[in-house]
Scaffold this motif. Structure first.
Motif, mmCIF file in Angstrom:
data_model
loop_
_atom_site.group_PDB
_atom_site.id
_atom_site.type_symbol
_atom_site.label_atom_id
_atom_site.label_comp_id
_atom_site.label_asym_id
_atom_site.label_seq_id
_atom_site.Cartn_x
_atom_site.Cartn_y
_atom_site.Cartn_z
ATOM 1 N N ARG A 119 0.834 -1.195 0.000
ATOM 2 C CA ARG A 119 0.000 0.000 0.000
ATOM 3 C C ARG A 119 0.876 1.256 0.000
ATOM 4 N NH1 ARG A 119 -4.865 -1.307 4.333
ATOM 5 N NH2 ARG A 119 -5.943 -2.871 3.051
ATOM 6 N N PRO A 120 0.301 2.429 -0.315
ATOM 7 C CA PRO A 120 1.109 3.647 -0.336
ATOM 8 C C PRO A 120 1.855 3.913 0.957
ATOM 9 C CG PRO A 120 -1.014 4.044 -1.361
ATOM 10 C CD PRO A 120 -1.074 2.659 -0.784
ATOM 11 N N GLU A 121 1.254 3.547 2.103
ATOM 12 C CA GLU A 121 1.923 3.809 3.372
ATOM 13 C C GLU A 121 3.142 2.917 3.570
ATOM 14 O OE1 GLU A 121 -2.084 1.853 4.518
ATOM 15 O OE2 GLU A 121 -1.281 3.052 2.895
ATOM 16 N N ASP A 122 3.360 1.974 2.650
ATOM 17 C CA ASP A 122 4.520 1.106 2.738
ATOM 18 C C ASP A 122 5.703 1.637 1.931
ATOM 19 O OD1 ASP A 122 2.496 -1.880 2.708
ATOM 20 O OD2 ASP A 122 3.295 -0.754 4.389
ATOM 21 N N LEU A 123 5.681 2.919 1.562
ATOM 22 C CA LEU A 123 6.764 3.463 0.772
ATOM 23 C C LEU A 123 8.095 3.436 1.526
ATOM 24 C CD1 LEU A 123 5.154 6.518 -1.048
ATOM 25 C CD2 LEU A 123 5.895 4.363 -2.051
ATOM 26 N N LEU A 124 8.068 3.666 2.825
ATOM 27 C CA LEU A 124 9.322 3.681 3.580
ATOM 28 C C LEU A 124 10.044 2.342 3.511
ATOM 29 C CD1 LEU A 124 8.560 5.894 6.713
ATOM 30 C CD2 LEU A 124 9.932 6.453 4.712
ATOM 31 N N PRO A 125 9.360 1.209 3.725
ATOM 32 C CA PRO A 125 10.075 -0.066 3.539
ATOM 33 C C PRO A 125 10.567 -0.275 2.119
ATOM 34 C CG PRO A 125 8.066 -0.405 4.809
ATOM 35 C CD PRO A 125 8.026 1.002 4.299
ATOM 36 N N ARG A 126 9.818 0.189 1.143
ATOM 37 C CA ARG A 126 10.255 0.031 -0.237
ATOM 38 C C ARG A 126 11.501 0.866 -0.508
ATOM 39 N NH1 ARG A 126 5.320 1.081 -4.124
ATOM 40 N NH2 ARG A 126 6.917 0.542 -5.668
ATOM 41 N N ILE A 127 11.529 2.077 0.021
ATOM 42 C CA ILE A 127 12.722 2.910 -0.136
ATOM 43 C C ILE A 127 13.896 2.269 0.590
ATOM 44 C CG2 ILE A 127 13.746 5.131 0.494
ATOM 45 C CD1 ILE A 127 11.011 6.399 -0.085
ATOM 46 N N ALA A 128 13.647 1.736 1.794
ATOM 47 C CA ALA A 128 14.726 1.081 2.556
ATOM 48 C C ALA A 128 15.316 -0.086 1.785
ATOM 49 C CB ALA A 128 14.198 0.615 3.909
ATOM 50 N N ALA A 129 14.470 -0.797 1.041
ATOM 51 C CA ALA A 129 14.945 -1.955 0.286
ATOM 52 C C ALA A 129 15.799 -1.548 -0.911
ATOM 53 C CB ALA A 129 13.760 -2.800 -0.184
ATOM 54 N N GLN A 130 15.606 -0.327 -1.400
ATOM 55 C CA GLN A 130 16.299 0.110 -2.610
ATOM 56 C C GLN A 130 17.423 1.106 -2.350
ATOM 57 O OE1 GLN A 130 13.382 1.560 -5.459
ATOM 58 N NE2 GLN A 130 11.914 -0.023 -4.884
ATOM 59 N N ILE A 131 17.558 1.594 -1.108
ATOM 60 C CA ILE A 131 18.457 2.713 -0.854
ATOM 61 C C ILE A 131 19.919 2.334 -1.066
ATOM 62 C CG2 ILE A 131 18.641 2.267 1.628
ATOM 63 C CD1 ILE A 131 18.485 5.713 -0.163
ATOM 64 N N GLN A 132 20.298 1.079 -0.783
ATOM 65 C CA GLN A 132 21.698 0.702 -0.955
ATOM 66 C C GLN A 132 22.099 0.775 -2.431
ATOM 67 O OE1 GLN A 132 24.070 0.078 1.261
ATOM 68 N NE2 GLN A 132 25.613 -0.331 -0.307
ATOM 69 N N ARG A 133 21.239 0.262 -3.299
ATOM 70 C CA ARG A 133 21.521 0.316 -4.737
ATOM 71 C C ARG A 133 21.570 1.763 -5.221
ATOM 72 N NH1 ARG A 133 17.126 -2.491 -7.281
ATOM 73 N NH2 ARG A 133 17.991 -4.291 -6.213
ATOM 74 N N LEU B 242 10.526 6.713 -5.660
ATOM 75 C CA LEU B 242 9.096 6.403 -5.549
ATOM 76 C C LEU B 242 8.275 7.668 -5.310
ATOM 77 C CD1 LEU B 242 9.411 3.204 -3.310
ATOM 78 C CD2 LEU B 242 9.259 3.323 -5.799
ATOM 79 N N GLY B 243 8.700 8.761 -5.945
ATOM 80 C CA GLY B 243 7.979 10.020 -5.828
ATOM 81 C C GLY B 243 8.244 10.782 -4.549
ATOM 82 N N GLN B 244 9.170 10.321 -3.724
ATOM 83 C CA GLN B 244 9.465 10.966 -2.452
ATOM 84 C C GLN B 244 10.835 11.641 -2.509
ATOM 85 O OE1 GLN B 244 6.702 10.625 -0.338
ATOM 86 N NE2 GLN B 244 6.052 9.566 -2.205
ATOM 87 N N LYS B 245 10.980 12.746 -1.768
ATOM 88 C CA LYS B 245 12.254 13.448 -1.706
ATOM 89 C C LYS B 245 13.156 12.761 -0.682
ATOM 90 C CE LYS B 245 10.302 17.941 -2.968
ATOM 91 N NZ LYS B 245 10.089 19.366 -2.545
ATOM 92 N N VAL B 246 14.314 12.331 -1.146
ATOM 93 C CA VAL B 246 15.255 11.611 -0.286
ATOM 94 C C VAL B 246 16.576 12.376 -0.263
ATOM 95 C CG1 VAL B 246 16.476 9.447 0.129
ATOM 96 C CG2 VAL B 246 14.157 9.406 -0.838
ATOM 97 N N HIS B 247 17.026 12.698 0.933
ATOM 98 C CA HIS B 247 18.294 13.408 1.117
ATOM 99 C C HIS B 247 19.338 12.416 1.617
ATOM 100 C CE1 HIS B 247 20.952 16.804 1.803
ATOM 101 N NE2 HIS B 247 21.208 16.364 3.030
ATOM 102 N N VAL B 248 20.465 12.338 0.909
ATOM 103 C CA VAL B 248 21.512 11.360 1.224
ATOM 104 C C VAL B 248 22.780 12.099 1.621
ATOM 105 C CG1 VAL B 248 22.916 9.465 0.341
ATOM 106 C CG2 VAL B 248 20.526 9.685 -0.385
#
Length: 266
Positions: A91-105, A147-153
Motif C-alpha cells: 500500500r502507499p503507506e509502505d513506501l518507507l520499507p520500499r525505499i529502505a529496500a532500494q536505498i543501498q543500490r 518512488l515520488g518521495q524526496k530523499v536526502h543522502v
C-alpha cells in the motif's frame, strides 16, 4: 502495522480488509529480506537478496520474508512462514520499507567523488625512499527522488584502500593520511610507501563511504552497507639516485671527474 491475510482465490498475501472473515488461524506480516530490526541490515545478505524488478504494470517491488502469528493473540511472537519472495502490491503507506529496500543500490549509483590522491614528492620520487601519500576526500550530500518521495543522502568517507601500482595494497583502513612539510619529505607515515623498482606506477585510491538518508525531511536513517568509489589513477615516476665519491678537488684540478662541465664515468 498492516496485517496481511492469504487471499483464498489466489493463495497470495494481501492486506487485510474490513469485514474479512477469518478461516485461516493465522495473520501475516512481512519483513524486508535482509532486515535485522531497527535501522540494521545484514550486509552479507544484501549481496544476494532478490531482485524485484518489472513486476505487474512494470512496477518494482521489494524482497520480503513472510511471518505468521495466531489470530487474536495480543503482542504475538511472529514466526517464519515463507520467503524470501517479492512483494509488488504494498500500500502507499509502505513506501518507507520500499525505499529502505532500494536505498543501498541508489547509494552505490550516486556520483560520489572518491577524492584525489596526493603524493609527496610528486610527480617524481626515489626508489628505496618513503613516498608519502594522502587522500583529499570529504563528506558529500545529494537530493534524489525515489518512488515520488524526496530523499536526502549524506555520504561520509570512513575507510581508504591504497593500491600503489606495484602489487602492494594497503587497506581498507581508517586513515586518509595527511601532508608533510617539505623539509620532512622522506619520513615514514601511516600511508607512505617504498618502491623497490624504478618506473611509472598508477596509484589508485578506493574510498569507502557510509551513508544516511532521510525521506521528506524525516529523521536520518543509516544506509546498511558501504559504497566503494575509486579515484582517478595518479601516476608516480620512481627514479633511482646515484652517489659517487671523487678524489679530485675541483678548485685544484678543474678537469677532474665530477667537476662542472666534465663527463662522469659510469
Amino acid at each position: 502495522m498492516i496485517v496481511f491475510v492469504v487471499d483464498p482465490l489466489t493463495g497470495n498475501m494481501r492486506p487485510e480488509a474490513p469485514g474479512d472473515t477469518k478461516k485461516d488461524p493465522n495473520v501475516y506480516k512481512y519483513e524486508l529480506q535482509c532486515h535485522l530490526g531497527g535501522g540494521d541490515f545484514d550486509t552479507v545478505c544484501l549481496g544476494y537478496q532478490l531482485e524485484c524488478v518489472n513486476g505487474p504494470e512494470g512496477v518494482d517491488g521489494i524482497p520480503v520474508t513472510w511471518l505468521k502469528a495466531p489470530v487474536g493473540v495480543p503482542n504475538p511472537a511472529w514466526t517464519y512462514h515463507s520467503g524470501p519472495t517479492c512483494l509488488y502490491d504494498a500500500r502507499p503507506e509502505d513506501l518507507l520499507p520500499r525505499i529502505a529496500a532500494q536505498i543501498q543500490r541508489q547509494f552505490e549509483s550516486l556520483p560520489i567523488s572518491a577524492g584525489t590522491v596526493v603524493a609527496q614528492p610528486s610527480p617524481n620520487t626515489l626508489r628505496g625512499a618513503e613516498t608519502n601519500f594522502y587522500a583529499d576526500a570529504s563528506e558529500q550530500q545529494f537530493d534524489v527522488t525515489m518512488l515520488g518521495q524526496k530523499v536526502h543522502v549524506v555520504a561520509t568517507p570512513v575507510q581508504y584502500t591504497w593500491n600503489y601500482g606495484d602489487g602492494t595494497v594497503f587497506g581498507p583502513q581508517p586513515s586518509m593520511g595527511g601532508p608533510l612539510p617539505q623539509d620532512r619529505w622522506g619520513e615514514k607515515t601511516r600511508t607512505s610507501h617504498v618502491y623497490a623498482d624504478t618506473g611509472d606506477f598508477q596509484v589508485v585510491l578506493t574510498t569507502s563511504f557510509q551513508g544516511t538518508y532521510s525521506v521528506n525531511n524525516g529523521p536520518p536513517l543509516p544506509i546498511p552497507g558501504q559504497g566503494q568509489f575509486s579515484a582517478p589513477p595518479q601516476t608516480i615516476s620512481v627514479w633511482r639516485s646515484i652517489t659517487r665519491n671523487y678524489a679530485d678537488d675541483c678548485n685544484q684540478n678543474p678537469q677532474g671527474q665530477g667537476c662542472p662541465g666534465m663527463a662522469s664515468s659510469r
